[in-house]
Design an enzyme around this catalytic site. Sequence first.
Site, mmCIF file in Angstrom:
data_model
loop_
_atom_site.group_PDB
_atom_site.id
_atom_site.type_symbol
_atom_site.label_atom_id
_atom_site.label_comp_id
_atom_site.label_asym_id
_atom_site.label_seq_id
_atom_site.Cartn_x
_atom_site.Cartn_y
_atom_site.Cartn_z
ATOM 1 N N ARG A 36 0.824 -1.222 0.000
ATOM 2 C CA ARG A 36 0.000 0.000 0.000
ATOM 3 C C ARG A 36 0.853 1.265 0.000
ATOM 4 O O ARG A 36 0.468 2.258 -0.620
ATOM 5 C CB ARG A 36 -0.934 -0.008 1.202
ATOM 6 N N GLY A 417 -13.909 -3.549 0.169
ATOM 7 C CA GLY A 417 -15.289 -3.078 0.161
ATOM 8 C C GLY A 417 -15.527 -1.984 -0.869
ATOM 9 O O GLY A 417 -16.568 -1.956 -1.529
#
Length: 437
Positions: A36, A417
């Site tokens: 990330r 999500g």
Amino acid sequence: MSKKTIKDVDIAGKRLFIRVDFNVPIKNGVIEDDTRIRGALPTIEYAIGKGAKVILASHLGRPLKDKKKADEKGRPYEAGKYSLRPVYEYLRGLRQFQSVAGNADAPAQISDDGTAVGKAEIKNDLVFFADDCVGPEVEQMANELKEGEVLLLENLRLHPEEEQNDEGFAKRLAELCDIYVNDAFGTAHRAHASTEGITHFVDTCVAGLLMEKELNFLGKALHDPERPFVAILGGAKVSDKIPVIESLIDRKVDKLLIGGAMAYTFFKANGLTVGKSLVEDAMMPQALEIEAKAKAAGVELLLPTDHQVVDSYEPLTSRKAIPVDFTNAGLVGLDIGPETVEIFKQALKGAKTIVWNGPMGMFEEKPFDQGTIAIAEAVSEATENGATSIVGGGDSVAAVNQAGLADKISHISTGGGATLEFLAGDELPGVAALDEK
Ligand code: ADP
Ligand code: MG
């Protein structure tokens, strides 16, 4: 893409608040997976290259929820686990964030008196860390930043106001900067102070380069896919994925391949014995509805024809492949079988767009990773033959990494999500809040 990006605005000399996703796994102060952070580097480097003053903000874990749980159970709460300081150390260690006195590339020269001159000295003086994300000290640090310098703020979620999208807190974040940049796609489905609230108090709000990449790939698949368009869905729960499946059917995906535990809800709804396989009984009506919808829309829906099962009382090594309609009450299905792998591979041949979410089996447990790996290979092959492939979802991405095939996929989405909500056709609050082009 219709949203302005960091490339559309003049950022030279400006204080940039960049919302990044530095929610990385950290154990004993060591970053275990820097994916990330690396994902955010292009935006940070671009900003520095243009002479911006860079302020980085992120969340890390769920400090307040974990503290509440620990208190309730009388367990110790480790506050240190929720500090972004290890990320600061990581950034300081990167060459692109270090200043060099002298010429780093030129070899040292020996002067007349025999001493070395011109030898480069590397200084770690371009990256700073603030112990909080708001407050007078942080404001001072932000105001004193020079062009090309970076200030990393402490974990946003140490303040409950972040997740509450508190207006006062959002304002205080906004006061730190001239321009807001959102590069954290993975949290864009949450309207928090740093993803949504802040945009009401900053005049210029744009997407970062990682965010732009996500929106371009996912947006194209959703609104203008090259065909044939094949979607592969798997994983544990139908309930998590219904909006995505419906959206894909509405968009007339050409083929919909369903594997993983999710398939058993479909089987049981159709009267098959599924034994002790994972099923969501409450979702059976929705499964039948999806089948009917797919049929009406002319979408080819493929379910597994065989699967890898074990007897629930025997060790996992007793696995065998059987047709799905041979399942008896004592069996558990944990992966798709070889016949299904072949059928799914055929279905992927010639695809021009592939979207994949959810593993085909319990891939964490060998050898039940084989169906998932075979599909990952088929997706890579289709990509080599011209398909645009997108893999999203925490476990699906982990599976592709485990198979060593990540660089053969066109786009590995950084959202879990957020990716699912985007593919379901929902507008993400963190994206909606950015300026239109
Ligand atoms: P993603 O994170 O990619 O969105 P999910 O979280 O929906 O994927 O699903 C992943 C989980 O599904 C994994 O933990 C995997 O073990 C589980 N799973 C997949 N197939 C089966 C199966 N047949 N039986 C039990 N678990 C399964
Ligand atoms: Mg998951």
